[in-house]
Design a protein around this motif. Sequence first.
Motif, PDB file in Angstrom:
ATOM      1  N   PHE A  89      34.305  15.882   4.179  1.00 20.13           N
ATOM      2  CA  PHE A  89      35.742  16.138   4.082  1.00 20.13           C
ATOM      3  C   PHE A  89      36.481  15.481   5.246  1.00 20.13           C
ATOM      4  O   PHE A  89      37.522  14.851   5.060  1.00 20.13           O
ATOM      5  N   ASP A  90      35.943  15.611   6.460  1.00 23.81           N
ATOM      6  CA  ASP A  90      36.543  14.971   7.635  1.00 23.81           C
ATOM      7  C   ASP A  90      36.546  13.452   7.512  1.00 23.81           C
ATOM      8  O   ASP A  90      37.507  12.794   7.914  1.00 23.81           O
ATOM      9  N   LEU A  91      35.474  12.897   6.981  1.00 23.71           N
ATOM     10  CA  LEU A  91      35.410  11.452   6.790  1.00 23.71           C
ATOM     11  C   LEU A  91      36.494  10.997   5.817  1.00 23.71           C
ATOM     12  O   LEU A  91      37.162   9.986   6.056  1.00 23.71           O
ATOM     13  N   GLY A  92      36.688  11.746   4.762  1.00 22.34           N
ATOM     14  CA  GLY A  92      37.760  11.425   3.813  1.00 22.34           C
ATOM     15  C   GLY A  92      39.129  11.494   4.462  1.00 22.34           C
ATOM     16  O   GLY A  92      39.993  10.638   4.215  1.00 22.34           O
ATOM     17  N   PHE A 108      41.804   8.397   4.979  1.00 25.43           N
ATOM     18  CA  PHE A 108      43.193   8.551   4.559  1.00 25.43           C
ATOM     19  C   PHE A 108      44.154   8.293   5.727  1.00 25.43           C
ATOM     20  O   PHE A 108      45.183   7.631   5.565  1.00 25.43           O
ATOM     21  N   ALA A 109      43.824   8.799   6.908  1.00 25.81           N
ATOM     22  CA  ALA A 109      44.674   8.600   8.085  1.00 25.81           C
ATOM     23  C   ALA A 109      44.749   7.120   8.450  1.00 25.81           C
ATOM     24  O   ALA A 109      45.832   6.600   8.752  1.00 25.81           O
ATOM     25  N   TYR A 110      43.617   6.428   8.427  1.00 22.65           N
ATOM     26  CA  TYR A 110      43.619   5.001   8.761  1.00 22.65           C
ATOM     27  C   TYR A 110      44.402   4.202   7.720  1.00 22.65           C
ATOM     28  O   TYR A 110      45.178   3.305   8.069  1.00 22.65           O
ATOM     29  N   ASN A 111      44.242   4.534   6.453  1.00 32.01           N
ATOM     30  CA  ASN A 111      44.978   3.841   5.397  1.00 32.01           C
ATOM     31  C   ASN A 111      46.482   4.069   5.542  1.00 32.01           C
ATOM     32  O   ASN A 111      47.286   3.146   5.385  1.00 32.01           O
ATOM     33  N   THR A 112      46.868   5.291   5.873  1.00 35.60           N
ATOM     34  CA  THR A 112      48.286   5.598   6.093  1.00 35.60           C
ATOM     35  C   THR A 112      48.827   4.823   7.282  1.00 35.60           C
ATOM     36  O   THR A 112      49.961   4.324   7.255  1.00 35.60           O
ATOM     37  N   GLN A 151      56.579   6.832   7.888  1.00 35.22           N
ATOM     38  CA  GLN A 151      55.496   6.609   6.928  1.00 35.22           C
ATOM     39  C   GLN A 151      54.223   7.364   7.295  1.00 35.22           C
ATOM     40  O   GLN A 151      53.348   7.530   6.464  1.00 35.22           O
ATOM     41  N   THR A 152      54.106   7.807   8.546  1.00 33.60           N
ATOM     42  CA  THR A 152      52.901   8.529   8.974  1.00 33.60           C
ATOM     43  C   THR A 152      53.107  10.038   8.992  1.00 33.60           C
ATOM     44  O   THR A 152      52.233  10.768   9.446  1.00 33.60           O
ATOM     45  N   ALA A 153      54.224  10.514   8.495  1.00 35.24           N
ATOM     46  CA  ALA A 153      54.539  11.941   8.561  1.00 35.24           C
ATOM     47  C   ALA A 153      53.555  12.796   7.776  1.00 35.24           C
ATOM     48  O   ALA A 153      53.331  13.958   8.111  1.00 35.24           O
ATOM     49  N   ILE A 154      52.930  12.248   6.757  1.00 30.41           N
ATOM     50  CA  ILE A 154      52.020  13.020   5.907  1.00 30.41           C
ATOM     51  C   ILE A 154      50.672  13.274   6.570  1.00 30.41           C
ATOM     52  O   ILE A 154      49.949  14.188   6.204  1.00 30.41           O
ATOM     53  N   THR A 205      40.433   6.716  18.098  1.00 30.31           N
ATOM     54  CA  THR A 205      41.662   5.937  18.168  1.00 30.31           C
ATOM     55  C   THR A 205      41.656   4.889  17.068  1.00 30.31           C
ATOM     56  O   THR A 205      40.752   4.069  16.974  1.00 30.31           O
ATOM     57  N   PHE A 206      42.685   4.949  16.229  1.00 29.46           N
ATOM     58  CA  PHE A 206      42.862   3.970  15.157  1.00 29.46           C
ATOM     59  C   PHE A 206      43.931   2.979  15.577  1.00 29.46           C
ATOM     60  O   PHE A 206      44.952   3.359  16.155  1.00 29.46           O
ATOM     61  N   GLU A 207      43.698   1.720  15.268  1.00 29.04           N
ATOM     62  CA  GLU A 207      44.681   0.670  15.536  1.00 29.04           C
ATOM     63  C   GLU A 207      44.917  -0.110  14.256  1.00 29.04           C
ATOM     64  O   GLU A 207      43.973  -0.408  13.526  1.00 29.04           O
ATOM     65  N   ALA A 208      46.187  -0.422  13.995  1.00 31.24           N
ATOM     66  CA  ALA A 208      46.540  -1.206  12.815  1.00 31.24           C
ATOM     67  C   ALA A 208      47.620  -2.197  13.214  1.00 31.24           C
ATOM     68  O   ALA A 208      48.448  -1.919  14.085  1.00 31.24           O
TER      69      ALA A 208
END
Length: 168
Positions: A35-38, A42-46, A74-77, A138-141
């Motif tokens: 569940f955490d991986l999902g 989702f967080a990285y895709n957002t 766009q990251t509010a969700i 830490t995610f970077e996009a």
Amino acid sequence: MRFLDRRQRDRRKGQALVEFALVIPLFLLLLVGLFDLGRAVFAYNTLTNAAREGARIAIVNQYKPSIIQRAKDQTAIVELNDPSVSIDFYQVNADGTADTSTQCALVAVGCLAVVSFEATYRPITPFISNIIFGNGVTFEAQSVLSVEFSCPLDPTDGAAAANCPKQP
């Protein structure tokens, strides 16, 4: 004879209960870890979509506060610690990539808008969160698009930015 059969059945029931008690915590940890991986995917895709949305507005309206606001909206969700956004405009190399050593002094058509996001994701599973990822992940996009329209002429003028004819 019947008495022995009953004792054997009771032992088997007890054995199954002990095996279940040993296996269920591992199974639940695996399930919640999936569940955490999902959630992380989702967080990285957002985050990547937010960077792309910020770049879309940056190519037609170079007013940085409105770009940052649009991208953060766009990251509010997703539950990310306050994502940081950086916006830069660079000259283009001969191969079409951004020349990060030369910023556009005056943003014009042909410059590249580079919108970068950085945010920290924290898993909700206590074991995974505390032991494996103590400080989060830490995610970077980053999104890079070519400027299509230059507006406003003064990128610090919010009133002129609101009147730009092109909006994404």
